[in-house]
Design a protein around this motif. Structure first.
Motif, short mmCIF file in Angstrom:
data_model
loop_
_atom_site.label_atom_id
_atom_site.label_comp_id
_atom_site.label_asym_id
_atom_site.label_seq_id
_atom_site.Cartn_x
_atom_site.Cartn_y
_atom_site.Cartn_z
N UNK A 128 14.50 24.94 10.39
CA UNK A 128 15.91 24.80 10.77
C UNK A 128 16.70 24.05 9.70
N UNK A 129 16.01 23.20 8.97
CA UNK A 129 16.68 22.46 7.89
C UNK A 129 16.75 23.28 6.60
N UNK A 130 16.05 24.42 6.60
CA UNK A 130 16.01 25.25 5.40
C UNK A 130 15.16 24.65 4.30
N UNK A 131 14.17 23.86 4.69
CA UNK A 131 13.29 23.25 3.68
C UNK A 131 11.99 24.05 3.61
N UNK A 132 11.67 24.54 2.42
CA UNK A 132 10.50 25.38 2.25
C UNK A 132 9.22 24.54 2.28
N UNK A 133 8.17 25.10 2.91
CA UNK A 133 6.89 24.39 2.97
C UNK A 133 6.24 24.31 1.60
N UNK A 134 6.69 25.17 0.69
CA UNK A 134 6.11 25.18 -0.65
C UNK A 134 6.80 24.19 -1.59
N UNK A 135 7.91 23.63 -1.13
CA UNK A 135 8.64 22.68 -1.98
C UNK A 135 7.82 21.40 -2.15
N UNK A 136 7.96 20.80 -3.31
CA UNK A 136 7.33 19.50 -3.51
C UNK A 136 8.31 18.42 -3.09
N UNK A 137 7.76 17.38 -2.50
CA UNK A 137 8.60 16.33 -1.94
C UNK A 137 9.57 15.76 -2.99
N UNK A 138 9.04 15.60 -4.21
CA UNK A 138 9.84 15.01 -5.28
C UNK A 138 11.02 15.87 -5.70
N UNK A 139 10.98 17.17 -5.35
CA UNK A 139 12.07 18.05 -5.77
C UNK A 139 13.23 18.01 -4.79
N UNK A 140 13.06 17.35 -3.65
CA UNK A 140 14.11 17.31 -2.63
C UNK A 140 15.08 16.15 -2.88
N UNK A 141 16.28 16.31 -2.33
CA UNK A 141 17.25 15.21 -2.40
C UNK A 141 16.74 14.04 -1.56
N UNK A 142 17.31 12.89 -1.79
CA UNK A 142 16.90 11.69 -1.05
C UNK A 142 17.06 11.89 0.45
N UNK A 143 18.20 12.49 0.82
CA UNK A 143 18.47 12.74 2.24
C UNK A 143 17.43 13.65 2.85
N UNK A 144 17.08 14.73 2.12
CA UNK A 144 16.08 15.66 2.64
C UNK A 144 14.70 15.04 2.67
N UNK A 145 14.39 14.18 1.69
CA UNK A 145 13.10 13.49 1.72
C UNK A 145 12.98 12.63 2.98
N UNK A 146 14.08 11.95 3.30
CA UNK A 146 14.05 11.11 4.50
C UNK A 146 13.89 11.96 5.75
N UNK A 147 14.57 13.12 5.75
CA UNK A 147 14.47 14.00 6.91
C UNK A 147 13.04 14.51 7.09
N UNK A 148 12.40 14.91 5.98
CA UNK A 148 11.03 15.41 6.06
C UNK A 148 10.10 14.34 6.65
N UNK A 149 10.27 13.12 6.16
CA UNK A 149 9.41 12.04 6.66
C UNK A 149 9.62 11.81 8.15
N UNK A 150 10.88 11.85 8.56
CA UNK A 150 11.17 11.64 9.97
C UNK A 150 10.61 12.80 10.81
N UNK A 184 26.18 12.84 7.45
CA UNK A 184 25.67 14.06 8.09
C UNK A 184 24.17 13.97 8.29
N UNK A 185 23.47 13.45 7.27
CA UNK A 185 22.02 13.28 7.38
C UNK A 185 21.70 12.25 8.46
N UNK A 186 22.55 11.24 8.55
CA UNK A 186 22.39 10.20 9.55
C UNK A 186 22.48 10.81 10.96
N UNK A 187 23.48 11.67 11.17
CA UNK A 187 23.63 12.36 12.45
C UNK A 187 22.40 13.19 12.77
N UNK A 188 21.91 13.89 11.73
CA UNK A 188 20.73 14.73 11.94
C UNK A 188 19.55 13.87 12.37
N UNK A 189 19.37 12.75 11.69
CA UNK A 189 18.24 11.88 11.97
C UNK A 189 18.33 11.31 13.39
#
Lengths: 124, 237
Positions: B117-139, B162-167
């Motif tokens: 739903x976040x549009x984050x690929x399972x093949x992506x490496x964590x380091x390639x994501x934005x800070x906001x998306x990294x936090x979302x993945x961890x959560x 926006x990321x805060x609302x999502x979290x």
């Protein structure tokens, strides 16, 4: 529904007002299904327990019915609905009168201004 | 003791000369979202790490669901640290594999749906994501465990609104009534609507505790306002 909250009053009371407003405006029509606690909480971005509390209070007031597994609906009881409408309109009138009072106007003087809004404009 | 998700009695933690927690007593019941609020250095992270079993208290006792801290309680506690412990080189798929291996209560399908739903690929490496998306993945991975106690240390620090609302939404929609969520933060205004209860911590002590709506009802103040008031007159903050 327009969810806005201020910090000075309990959130559950503010939720109740928003839901009453939605019923008055027909966004939630009589007999209509009320979304689940979870959905409403997500929409309003509030704690599900707080949403639950607001819905339970509205149920106690008779405005919402059900609450079992089939979910809640808005009451179809005209007496309850019109009492709520009456109360909401009176509260609005009181709020309005208070605003005029700040400027030293009595409710009667304020009413004259309101009536004037009602008169169709005369051609000059 | 089973009625408490968390029960801490006489809990103290000393780092050399610093007393981080000072004879703290705290109980948490199931089904609550609790804010652990306090200025920097008040002991929030220490309390969370003790509960997660990453630190051993200098004195006192903690129980999770009636059990002393042990591998058994780690299975019941889902912990989001304030700093990431995931490798930036790791693919998200590998991260999910790790969680599946480590935690019997990990709901992989749920995590994959949320990432989808976040549009984050399972093949992506964590380091390639934005800070906001990294936090979302961890959560997402932390909240995808069916734990009894979630410990979220600063889950909304340093992300955009926006990321805060999502979290916050993820926290609201994923928690179940038998579980309790403890959120530490100093961004009170952002979290106060989702809180049932709050704990104000200062210099290792609980200075105030209660329910958020009760504060608004009795004082006509928001938690944020109360926080500013309580901590204004205290030293060291």
């Amino acid at each position: 529904m327009n969810w806005k909250f201020t910090g000075d009053r309990p959130v559950y009371q503010q939720i109740m007002e928003t839901l009453r407003g939605a019923i008055l405006k027909g966004e939630l029509p009589p007999g209509g299904k009320v979304p689940s606690v979870r959905d409403l909480a997500a929409q309003a971005q509030v704690n599900p327990n707080t949403m639950q509390r607001a819905l339970t209070e509205l149920e106690r007031e008779g405005l919402l019915v059900g609450g079992g597994t089939s979910g809640r609906t808005v009451t179809q009881d005209e007496t309850i609905l019109s009492a709520m409408r009456e109360q909401a309109l009176q509260a609005l009138a009181r709020e309005c009168a208070e605003k005029f009072m700040v400027f030293g106007l009595t409710p009667t003087q304020a009413a004259r201004l309101l009536v004037a809004l009602d008169t169709p404009k005369e051609e000059s | 003791m089973e009625e408490y998700v968390l029960n801490a009695q006489g809990l103290s933690m000393r780092y050399h000369r610093t007393l981080a927690l000072d004879n703290l007593n705290l109980t948490l019941t199931p089904g609550k979202i609790v804010g652990l609020l306090g200025p920097n250095g008040s002991g929030k992270t220490t309390l969370i790490k003790l509960t997660a079993g990453l630190l051993t208290p200098t004195s006192g006792e903690i129980q999770v669901c009636g059990q002393p801290i042990s591998p058994a309680t780690k299975a019941l506690v889902s912990y989001l640290p304030d700093k990431t412990y995931f490798s930036a080189k790791q693919k998200i798929r590998e991260l999910l594999d790790t969680f599946q291996d480590f935690y019997a209560d990990f709901d992989r399908e749920r995590a994959e749906n949320m990432l989808g739903a976040l549009g984050i690929s399972l093949e992506a490496r964590l380091g390639s994501l934005s800070k906001g998306n990294q936090e979302k993945v961890q959560l997402v991975v932390v909240m995808s465990r069916r734990a009894r106690l979630y410990l979220l240390d600063e889950p909304i620090g340093g992300v955009d609104p926006a990321a805060r609302d999502y979290i916050l939404n993820t926290i609201i929609t994923n928690y179940d009534p038998t579980a309790t969520v403890l959120i530490s933060t100093h961004l009170i205004e952002d979290v106060e609507r989702v809180l049932d209860e709050f704990i104000f911590l200062n210099q290792g002590k609980i200075v105030r505790q209660g329910t958020a709506d009760q504060v608004r009802e009795e004082t006509g103040k928001s938690l944020d306002e109360l926080f500013r008031e309580v901590f204004k007159c205290l030293p060291n903050c």
